[in-house]
Design an enzyme around this catalytic site. Structure first.
Site, PDB file in Angstrom:
ATOM      1  N   GLU A 166       0.810  -1.219   0.000  1.00  0.00           N
ATOM      2  CA  GLU A 166       0.000   0.000   0.000  1.00  0.00           C
ATOM      3  C   GLU A 166       0.848   1.277   0.000  1.00  0.00           C
ATOM      4  OE1 GLU A 166      -3.997  -1.719   2.227  1.00  0.00           O
ATOM      5  OE2 GLU A 166      -2.611  -0.473   3.374  1.00  0.00           O
ATOM      6  N   GLU A 171      -6.270  -8.049  -0.771  1.00  0.00           N
ATOM      7  CA  GLU A 171      -6.796  -8.053   0.595  1.00  0.00           C
ATOM      8  C   GLU A 171      -8.306  -7.866   0.550  1.00  0.00           C
ATOM      9  OE1 GLU A 171      -5.129  -5.290   3.353  1.00  0.00           O
ATOM     10  OE2 GLU A 171      -3.059  -5.677   2.749  1.00  0.00           O
TER      11      GLU A 171
END
Length: 683
Positions: free
Chosen positions: A153, A319
């Site tokens: 991320e 995710e």
């Protein structure tokens, strides 16, 4: 060419953090057993494991990871191996403080949180490459290694001396001279003209922070600097494991404002060119109290479609959660059946995976209540584990869907830079600009009608689409204007709206009304843009019906366009609100006002009919049942998904086989609450 197959299976599994459980060998042993019970075939390993892999500088410890690699390999699983740069170890921050970020106020941060490091730091780049090289050398030839997950991320920015110098070099390469920067940013405004390169600093509350062109360029620089760091990270991976694909997980955001849109801090359209496959982290706010379930599903679908469209190939959901999330204002558990429905939606919109954060819930700290496959009770008998297991078993019957593509005749254009500029600029209504949210409203009409839509950047090729929707394309280069003209002239249909073509690439306003190319394309000029308060409205007529407007009303001058609807109130009563114009072999439409979705439904209904966009598989549809399709060379796979708590009935027009049960589906298809049925059709 980098391969991406990860064998024939749709991937099922997710983040596994054995480094958090090294003092619990019984739990580690049980994890491997439970993975097989849950039909897990893929684990993502090592995301934040740097301190476990290198507890002291130069002292490496791989024994625990060796064991996990071998155990996963033994049951036939894949490993997506992460590089650990998303969470550096404490010793690194202590020994080399330069790796810590400096904020816009000039404050050097200490070690803490994650992604709090400087992308320009030579020391940090050196240490990252070293640990990545060690990982590649040790596991590059291991049969379980299927993919590299680079960092985690990526986000944020740094204002340290290294980054300031990189910023100046980036500007020198782009503009060549201070004079060019002064012109591009209009630095004569407020008498801020640069006379020395040392004066050129990043935007900061301590100095320049009202220069819109600077702000745009800073965001471009942050994207480019992040990509540059990413490319430095993967150098040893490409060198040692050239055939192992590489990705990094993109994000979505907006929970606090009740939106769900791709992360806006980085230009993922540009970043996506440097990954072998797009992956992202999907956390919609299911079962909220502010919108219907199908609206949440629509927002989720939009983001899936946007990430599909970045490379127009299958992506990965890196995710997701099988239960509750951790970061929303309210974190509600998924209702029974919702996990399978929401996970199947990922596959329906082009994902080749359902991966979770995380496998086992953590014992402490900020994400200890984020839902895991294995909860704090460690039980395989609880509801969440049982649903995950059932879903994994179903995925095994759908392996032929892996690698299939999508087909869309409709494209929505989203411009990352227009979004940055609209969020930053003055004037108009600051809370109501809502550019990506407006695109979602247009998208929702097609989602309700089960018509596939791609969401493209302006730099992508949109020439093959029958309909291109580009509302609020605020920042337009001459190149983009030419592309739009060429698309319509060749027979395409283009939609635009208020805010279109107002500024150039450095956020300087075009003088003389709309740019001439846009005037010619739409047959209009824009005289004014009126801003309405949130409780103010106008009305427009369209095909004999009245529709309420809100937020914005562009006031038009007709040059060659044909008027389809007019305003009914205010000083611009009777002036055009909806127009169309023939340009070459195609047509354009300009929507001068923002409206509610009732108008959009009526407006697009005509175009869907005219352009023959209707989904012919469904004879009778339900607005809460989403139908999405994927295609191979020999078959199509149609996902029928009921986003409601009631039984729904739809009618299909062709014979389909249940892809899981291998039985013929009835033409009158009944879907239980949250049910998903996948129909297969031979081509």
């Amino acid at each position: 060419m980098v391969r991406f197959d990860l064998d024939h299976r749709l991937l099922h599994g997710g983040d596994y953090n054995p480094d958090q459980w090294l003092d619990y060998p019984d739990i580690l042993k049980k994890d491997i057993e439970l993975m097989q019970q849950a039909h897990v075939n893929t684990v993502t390993l090592g995301v934040f494991a740097w301190s476990a892999l290198e507890p002291e500088e130069g002292k490496f410890c791989f024994d625990w990871m060796d064991e996990i690699f071998d155990q996963v390999s033994e049951f036939g699983g894949n490993i997506i191996l992460a590089t650990p740069s998303g969470g550096r170890p404490q010793w690194l921050s202590q020994a080399y403080p330069e790796v810590n970020r400096t904020d816009a106020l000039g404050q050097k941060h200490t070690h803490g949180f994650r992604h709090n490091h400087c992308y320009s730091s030579p020391i940090y780049r050196e240490k990252v490459q070293r640990i990545n090289r060690k990982l590649a050398e040790r596991y590059g030839s291991h049969p379980a290694l299927s993919m590299w997950h680079v960092s985690n991320e990526y986000s944020g920015e740094c204002f340290c001396p290294y980054c300031r110098e990189s910023w100046r070099k980036w500007l020198q390469k782009k503009y060549g001279s201070l004079e060019a920067i002064n012109q591009a940013w209009l630095m004569s405004f407020w008498g801020s003209t640069y006379s020395d390169w040392a004066q050129v600093l990043p935007p900061s509350p301590l100095g320049e922070h009202k220069v819109h062109g600077m702000d745009l360029d800073w965001k471009r620089f942050v994207t480019d600097r992040t990509i540059d760091f990413y490319q430095a990270e993967i150098e040893p991976l490409r060198e040692i494991t050239p055939n192992i694909p590489v990705t990094t997980n993109f994000m979505a955001e907006g929970y606090d404002t009740r939106d769900f849109i791709p992360l806006e801090g980085l230009d993922y359209g540009k970043f996506s060119k440097y990954v072998d496959i797009v992956s992202w982290d999907s956390y919609p706010d299911w079962h909220n109290n502010y919108e219907s379930l199908e609206k949440t599903a629509m927002k989720s679908a939009y983001v899936h479609d946007q990430y599909w469209s970045l490379k127009q190939q299958p992506f990965l959901v890196m995710e997701s959660t099988p239960s509750e999330v951790n970061s929303h204002p309210f974190n509600k558990s998924k209702r029974p059946g919702m996990h399978i429905l929401s996970a199947m939606q990922q596959i329906a919109h082009g994902s080749d995976s359902t991966l979770y954060f995380q496998w086992r819930q953590s014992r402490g700290n900020s994400e200890k209540f984020h839902g895991g496959v294995v909860g704090h009770d460690g039980s395989a008998k609880n509801r969440v584990f049982q649903e995950v297991s059932e879903y994994g078993k179903r995925l095994e019957k759908l392996s032929e869907v892996k690698g299939t593509t999508k087909k869309s005749k409709v494209a929505i254009l989203f411009d990352w830079e227009s979004n940055w500029a609209l969020k930053r600029g003055g004037g108009f209504g600051r809370p109501t600009r809502r550019y990506p949210q407006t695109l979602q409203e247009h998208y929702s009409i097609f989602w309700e009608k089960d018509i596939s839509v791609d969401i493209l950047s302006v730099t992508q090729d949109f020439s093959k689409y029958d309909l291109v929707i580009a509302p609020m394309l605020y920042l337009m280069t001459g190149e983009t204007m030419t592309k739009l003209q060429e698309y319509v002239a060749a027979g395409g249909t283009l939609i635009a709206s208020y805010f279109t073509g107002m500024v150039n690439e450095t956020d300087l306003v075009y003088l003389g009304g709309l740019p001439k190319k846009i005037q010619a394309l739409f047959g209009i000029d824009v005289l004014e843009l009126d801003t309405l308060y949130e409780n103010e409205h106008n009305m427009l007529d369209y095909q004999g019906k009245m529709y309420q407007t809100k937020d914005y009303s562009a006031i038009l001058a007709i040059k060659e366009a044909q008027v389809l609807g007019r305003y009914h109130e205010e000083f611009y009563e009777g002036t055009p609100a909806v127009v169309t114009h023939a340009f070459g072999k195609g047509d354009t439409y300009y929507l001068a006002a923002r409206t509610n979705t009732d108008f959009l439904r009526a407006f697009y209904e005509d175009l869907i009919e005219k352009l023959q966009l209707k989904n012919t598989l469904i004879k009778r549809m339900s607005p809460v049942v989403s139908v999405q399709s994927r295609y191979s060379k020999t078959a199509s796979y149609h996902f029928f998904m009921n986003f409601s708590t009631e039984i729904q009935s739809i009618e299909i027009t062709r014979s389909l086989i249940d892809a899981e049960k291998q039985t013929e589906l009835p033409r009158e298809l009944l879907l239980a609450p949250y049910e998903v049925i996948i129909g297969k059709e031979s081509l």
